[in-house]
Motif scaffolding. Structure first.
Motif, PDB file in Angstrom:
ATOM      1  N   ASP A  39       2.604  -3.363  -5.219  1.00  0.00           N
ATOM      2  CA  ASP A  39       1.925  -2.305  -5.949  1.00  0.00           C
ATOM      3  C   ASP A  39       1.961  -1.025  -5.109  1.00  0.00           C
ATOM      4  N   ARG A  41      -0.338   0.939  -4.301  1.00  0.00           N
ATOM      5  CA  ARG A  41      -1.470   1.079  -3.379  1.00  0.00           C
ATOM      6  C   ARG A  41      -1.180   0.521  -1.993  1.00  0.00           C
ATOM      7  N   ASP A  44      -0.483   3.045   1.156  1.00  0.00           N
ATOM      8  CA  ASP A  44      -1.633   3.455   1.971  1.00  0.00           C
ATOM      9  C   ASP A  44      -2.191   2.287   2.769  1.00  0.00           C
ATOM     10  N   ARG A  45      -2.228   1.114   2.173  1.00  0.00           N
ATOM     11  CA  ARG A  45      -2.769  -0.060   2.862  1.00  0.00           C
ATOM     12  C   ARG A  45      -1.965  -0.359   4.125  1.00  0.00           C
ATOM     13  N   ASP A  70     -11.080   0.187   0.997  1.00  0.00           N
ATOM     14  CA  ASP A  70     -10.654   0.462  -0.367  1.00  0.00           C
ATOM     15  C   ASP A  70     -11.604   1.435  -1.040  1.00  0.00           C
TER      16      ASP A  70
END
Length: 120
Positions: A39, A41, A44-45, A70
Motif C-alpha cells: 500500500d 502508506r 512513509d512507514r 499512525d
C-alpha cells in the motif's frame, strides 16, 4: 506497488524490506502471481522505520510503537513493561542529544558558509 518501487522510493534495499516484513513492521498483500503488493502508506512507514533504526531502536521496540506513529493515532500498549518504557525514555533522550548535536553542527556550517560567501 511492488517491492522494487517501494525500494526505489524509500532508498531501502529489497532484502531489508523483506526483513521488515518478517519482523512484522510492514505487511504486503500478495498478487495472484505471488508478488508482494504494498500500500502507498508503506512509503512513509519504511522511512519511519529507518529513522527509528538509525536512532538506535531495536525492531522489537519499533514494532510496539509503530501504531503510535499512525494517523489517527492508535495507542494500545497492553504489554508495556517498565523495562520497555525505560528503554523508550533512554532512546528518546539519546535522540534529543543527537538532535542537539546536529543543530550545533548545522549552525556551525551556516556560520562557515556565511563567512566564506560574503555575497550572502
Amino acid at each position: 506497488m511492488r517491492i522494487g518501487e517501494l525500494s526505489q522510493r524509500t532508498g531501502t534495499a529489497r532484502r531489508l524490506l523483506r526483513y521488515y516484513e518478517e519482523q512484522g513492521l510492514i505487511a504486503a498483500d500478495r498478487a495472484p502471481n505471488g508478488y508482494r503488493d504494498y500500500d502507498e502508506r508503506f512509503v512513509d512507514r519504511v522511512l519511519q522505520i529507518r529513522g527509528l533504526l538509525d536512532a538506535g531502536l531495536p525492531t522489537r521496540i519499533i514494532k510496539q510503537i509503530l501504531p503510535c506513529l499512525d494517523r489517527p493515532r492508535v495507542i494500545h500498549f497492553r504489554d508495556a513493561t517498565p523495562e520497555m518504557l525505560a528503554t523508550l525514555e533512554r532512546e528518546r533522550d539519546r535522540m534529543d542529544e543527537r538532535i542537539a548535536c546536529l543543530v550545533r553542527n548545522r549552525d556551525a556550517m551556516n556560520e562557515y558558509l556565511a563567512a566564506v560567501r560574503p555575497d550572502r
